[in-house]
Write a protein that holds these residues in place. Sequence first.
Motif, PDB file in Angstrom:
ATOM      1  N   ILE A  97       0.840  -1.193   0.000  1.00  0.00           N
ATOM      2  CA  ILE A  97       0.000   0.000   0.000  1.00  0.00           C
ATOM      3  C   ILE A  97       0.875   1.242   0.000  1.00  0.00           C
ATOM      4  O   ILE A  97       0.565   2.243  -0.664  1.00  0.00           O
ATOM      5  N   TYR A  98       1.980   1.191   0.732  1.00  0.00           N
ATOM      6  CA  TYR A  98       2.923   2.308   0.719  1.00  0.00           C
ATOM      7  C   TYR A  98       3.524   2.492  -0.673  1.00  0.00           C
ATOM      8  O   TYR A  98       3.653   3.620  -1.167  1.00  0.00           O
ATOM      9  N   ASP A  99       3.912   1.364  -1.294  1.00  0.00           N
ATOM     10  CA  ASP A  99       4.490   1.441  -2.639  1.00  0.00           C
ATOM     11  C   ASP A  99       3.486   2.003  -3.641  1.00  0.00           C
ATOM     12  O   ASP A  99       3.828   2.841  -4.493  1.00  0.00           O
ATOM     13  N   ALA A 100       2.237   1.549  -3.535  1.00  0.00           N
ATOM     14  CA  ALA A 100       1.192   2.028  -4.446  1.00  0.00           C
ATOM     15  C   ALA A 100       0.908   3.508  -4.223  1.00  0.00           C
ATOM     16  O   ALA A 100       0.608   4.240  -5.178  1.00  0.00           O
ATOM     17  N   THR A 101       1.005   3.969  -2.989  1.00  0.00           N
ATOM     18  CA  THR A 101       0.754   5.381  -2.686  1.00  0.00           C
ATOM     19  C   THR A 101       1.783   6.263  -3.365  1.00  0.00           C
ATOM     20  O   THR A 101       1.443   7.327  -3.905  1.00  0.00           O
ATOM     21  N   ALA A 137      -4.980   5.771 -10.351  1.00  0.00           N
ATOM     22  CA  ALA A 137      -4.650   5.310  -9.000  1.00  0.00           C
ATOM     23  C   ALA A 137      -5.180   3.908  -8.773  1.00  0.00           C
ATOM     24  O   ALA A 137      -6.200   3.512  -9.342  1.00  0.00           O
ATOM     25  N   ALA A 138      -4.478   3.158  -7.939  1.00  0.00           N
ATOM     26  CA  ALA A 138      -4.943   1.844  -7.506  1.00  0.00           C
ATOM     27  C   ALA A 138      -4.258   1.484  -6.200  1.00  0.00           C
ATOM     28  O   ALA A 138      -3.098   1.819  -5.974  1.00  0.00           O
ATOM     29  N   ALA A 139      -5.018   0.839  -5.331  1.00  0.00           N
ATOM     30  CA  ALA A 139      -4.543   0.237  -4.079  1.00  0.00           C
ATOM     31  C   ALA A 139      -4.200   1.252  -2.999  1.00  0.00           C
ATOM     32  O   ALA A 139      -4.723   1.196  -1.888  1.00  0.00           O
ATOM     33  N   GLY A 140      -3.325   2.211  -3.269  1.00  0.00           N
ATOM     34  CA  GLY A 140      -2.867   3.123  -2.232  1.00  0.00           C
ATOM     35  C   GLY A 140      -3.688   4.387  -2.132  1.00  0.00           C
ATOM     36  O   GLY A 140      -4.706   4.575  -2.802  1.00  0.00           O
ATOM     37  N   ILE A 141      -3.236   5.290  -1.257  1.00  0.00           N
ATOM     38  CA  ILE A 141      -3.854   6.611  -1.133  1.00  0.00           C
ATOM     39  C   ILE A 141      -3.618   7.368  -2.448  1.00  0.00           C
ATOM     40  O   ILE A 141      -2.488   7.445  -2.929  1.00  0.00           O
ATOM     41  N   PRO A 142      -4.664   7.940  -3.049  1.00  0.00           N
ATOM     42  CA  PRO A 142      -4.469   8.591  -4.352  1.00  0.00           C
ATOM     43  C   PRO A 142      -3.704   9.903  -4.277  1.00  0.00           C
ATOM     44  O   PRO A 142      -2.902  10.207  -5.167  1.00  0.00           O
ATOM     45  N   TYR A 192      -7.024   2.158   2.467  1.00  0.00           N
ATOM     46  CA  TYR A 192      -6.970   0.691   2.564  1.00  0.00           C
ATOM     47  C   TYR A 192      -7.749   0.211   3.781  1.00  0.00           C
ATOM     48  O   TYR A 192      -7.579   0.709   4.892  1.00  0.00           O
ATOM     49  N   ARG A 193      -8.625  -0.786   3.544  1.00  0.00           N
ATOM     50  CA  ARG A 193      -9.426  -1.364   4.626  1.00  0.00           C
ATOM     51  C   ARG A 193      -9.393  -2.891   4.611  1.00  0.00           C
ATOM     52  O   ARG A 193     -10.306  -3.546   5.109  1.00  0.00           O
ATOM     53  N   GLY A 194      -8.330  -3.459   4.038  1.00  0.00           N
ATOM     54  CA  GLY A 194      -8.246  -4.898   3.904  1.00  0.00           C
ATOM     55  C   GLY A 194      -8.664  -5.323   2.508  1.00  0.00           C
ATOM     56  O   GLY A 194      -9.118  -4.513   1.690  1.00  0.00           O
ATOM     57  N   ASP A 195      -8.525  -6.616   2.234  1.00  0.00           N
ATOM     58  CA  ASP A 195      -8.932  -7.151   0.936  1.00  0.00           C
ATOM     59  C   ASP A 195     -10.384  -7.607   0.940  1.00  0.00           C
ATOM     60  O   ASP A 195     -11.105  -7.422  -0.036  1.00  0.00           O
ATOM     61  N   GLN A 196     -10.787  -8.237   2.008  1.00  0.00           N
ATOM     62  CA  GLN A 196     -12.172  -8.667   2.183  1.00  0.00           C
ATOM     63  C   GLN A 196     -12.424  -8.867   3.671  1.00  0.00           C
ATOM     64  O   GLN A 196     -11.502  -9.128   4.433  1.00  0.00           O
ATOM     65  N   TYR A 220     -10.495  -2.149  -5.045  1.00  0.00           N
ATOM     66  CA  TYR A 220      -9.483  -1.114  -5.206  1.00  0.00           C
ATOM     67  C   TYR A 220      -8.165  -1.463  -4.497  1.00  0.00           C
ATOM     68  O   TYR A 220      -7.093  -1.253  -5.040  1.00  0.00           O
ATOM     69  N   GLY A 221      -8.224  -1.975  -3.289  1.00  0.00           N
ATOM     70  CA  GLY A 221      -7.014  -2.181  -2.508  1.00  0.00           C
ATOM     71  C   GLY A 221      -6.347  -3.532  -2.662  1.00  0.00           C
ATOM     72  O   GLY A 221      -5.401  -3.841  -1.933  1.00  0.00           O
ATOM     73  N   ARG A 222      -6.802  -4.336  -3.597  1.00  0.00           N
ATOM     74  CA  ARG A 222      -6.277  -5.699  -3.696  1.00  0.00           C
ATOM     75  C   ARG A 222      -4.849  -5.729  -4.245  1.00  0.00           C
ATOM     76  O   ARG A 222      -4.439  -4.884  -5.037  1.00  0.00           O
ATOM     77  N   GLU A 223      -4.128  -6.749  -3.831  1.00  0.00           N
ATOM     78  CA  GLU A 223      -2.758  -6.910  -4.288  1.00  0.00           C
ATOM     79  C   GLU A 223      -2.733  -7.134  -5.804  1.00  0.00           C
ATOM     80  O   GLU A 223      -3.490  -7.945  -6.341  1.00  0.00           O
ATOM     81  N   GLY A 224      -1.871  -6.414  -6.497  1.00  0.00           N
ATOM     82  CA  GLY A 224      -1.707  -6.571  -7.938  1.00  0.00           C
ATOM     83  C   GLY A 224      -2.697  -5.809  -8.783  1.00  0.00           C
ATOM     84  O   GLY A 224      -2.595  -5.830 -10.017  1.00  0.00           O
ATOM     85  N   VAL A 225      -3.682  -5.129  -8.172  1.00  0.00           N
ATOM     86  CA  VAL A 225      -4.687  -4.419  -8.959  1.00  0.00           C
ATOM     87  C   VAL A 225      -4.049  -3.199  -9.620  1.00  0.00           C
ATOM     88  O   VAL A 225      -3.173  -2.544  -9.044  1.00  0.00           O
ATOM     89  N   SER A 226      -4.470  -2.914 -10.844  1.00  0.00           N
ATOM     90  CA  SER A 226      -4.003  -1.737 -11.566  1.00  0.00           C
ATOM     91  C   SER A 226      -5.197  -0.825 -11.831  1.00  0.00           C
ATOM     92  O   SER A 226      -6.352  -1.259 -11.723  1.00  0.00           O
TER      93      SER A 226
END
Length: 446
Positions: A124-128, A147-152, A170-174, A203-209
Amino acid sequence: MLRTLAILLLATCALQAQAKVDSTQAARLGQDLTPLGGERAGNTAGTIPAWDGGLAQPPANYQPGMHHPDPYAADAMLYQINSQNMAQYQAQLPAGLQTLLTKNPDYFLRVFPTRRSAAAPQRIYDATRFNAQNAELISGGNGVDGAAAGIPFPLPKTGQEAIWNHIMRYRGDQISFVTNQAAVLSSGAFNLLKLERDVYFLYGREGVSPQDLDNTLFYYKYKVVAPSKLAGSALVVQETLDQVLAIRKAWRFSRGERRVRRLPMLAYDSMQPDTNGMATADVVDSYNGAPDRYEWNLVGKQEMLVPYNSYAVHQKGIPYDNIVRSDALNPELLRYELHRVWVVEADLRKGFSHPYAKRRFYIDEDSWQILAVDLYDKNGELSGLQESHPISYYDVPMFGSTLETIYDFKGGRYFVDGLDNNEPMYDFNAKLSPRDFTPQALRLGN
């Protein structure tokens, strides 16, 4: 005409480009700024410490499935604020909190040392950091692209960017969980409504673009478990990102009719069912949905006393009637701390109606979780207060509310959601997929 259109297009592009920051600014994330954009350093008074990574790992006494043990249980209270002494703390108290103290002379705030516990996964940090250089507002600020996964917008320049940071945090994956809510009347009477809830975050899932989103943030579903007269009613929501482009889709299963119906509108000021008229659709999670009906102003950052690290009220086995009191939540179970927050004001645009003509949001710099909201009516009078009582769900890790409240000052009543002390703890590894959030799934599940 063509020249005018060209000028407008150039102006729009310029505004959108301002949302992005250059590589030099983005490099501050994880350096003098936290990975999500907060100030890493403490304040000059020493009352707010530096952020040191937050609670990214569970404490030694934690076991999966537990109601999260309080890592700060040994902290001594610094001081207590009530209606008699609140004047000396006025500059650090949201206006709604001051009114709550004034209207309830027996109510008080327990203030503890500041613990900057907010944390998120490294991805999430990397995506931010990626988002900081690529995200931009579109559709007049009603959507986000790139934007995807992180803070926009970890370095926000506008109120719209700041509120999108909350909506897209981010609030988890599910999550699968069971909670109770209650509308507490002016008499102090209340009945619990128990809900089984599932959320699948896209939106916050791993690998999502950004290309994977297809204008979708998450999927949400609930089913009423109790009381028995309401049990079986259910709701499914498909949450869109740009809700002006495509409104959120919602279907409700009515126990009495035994059929699934598409809801024409579940947004803005439409009332949530079973909240006694206290909760509009857009107050869920402190604020959700399209921002198009308000003018947004980024006031700046302030040090405020806000709910934080609310582990005491989160613990297993506490009777709900020991949490829910007649005038407010039990103050003996709540914790307040001094934190830096972004202050964002929203003013209702002309031509729109809403019970709240003005809102003032206090947004945590470390997580982008809204912690408190002052609510004003059409006459400019302070009419209510929202509060989110958050913890770090360090097993994820993720920072979010364990309880949310809305106080209606004029009606002398309040609404509380998230009571889970006598239910199984949240399952952040639930087996869910988008197929579980369709009208067909809602019908089959009932």
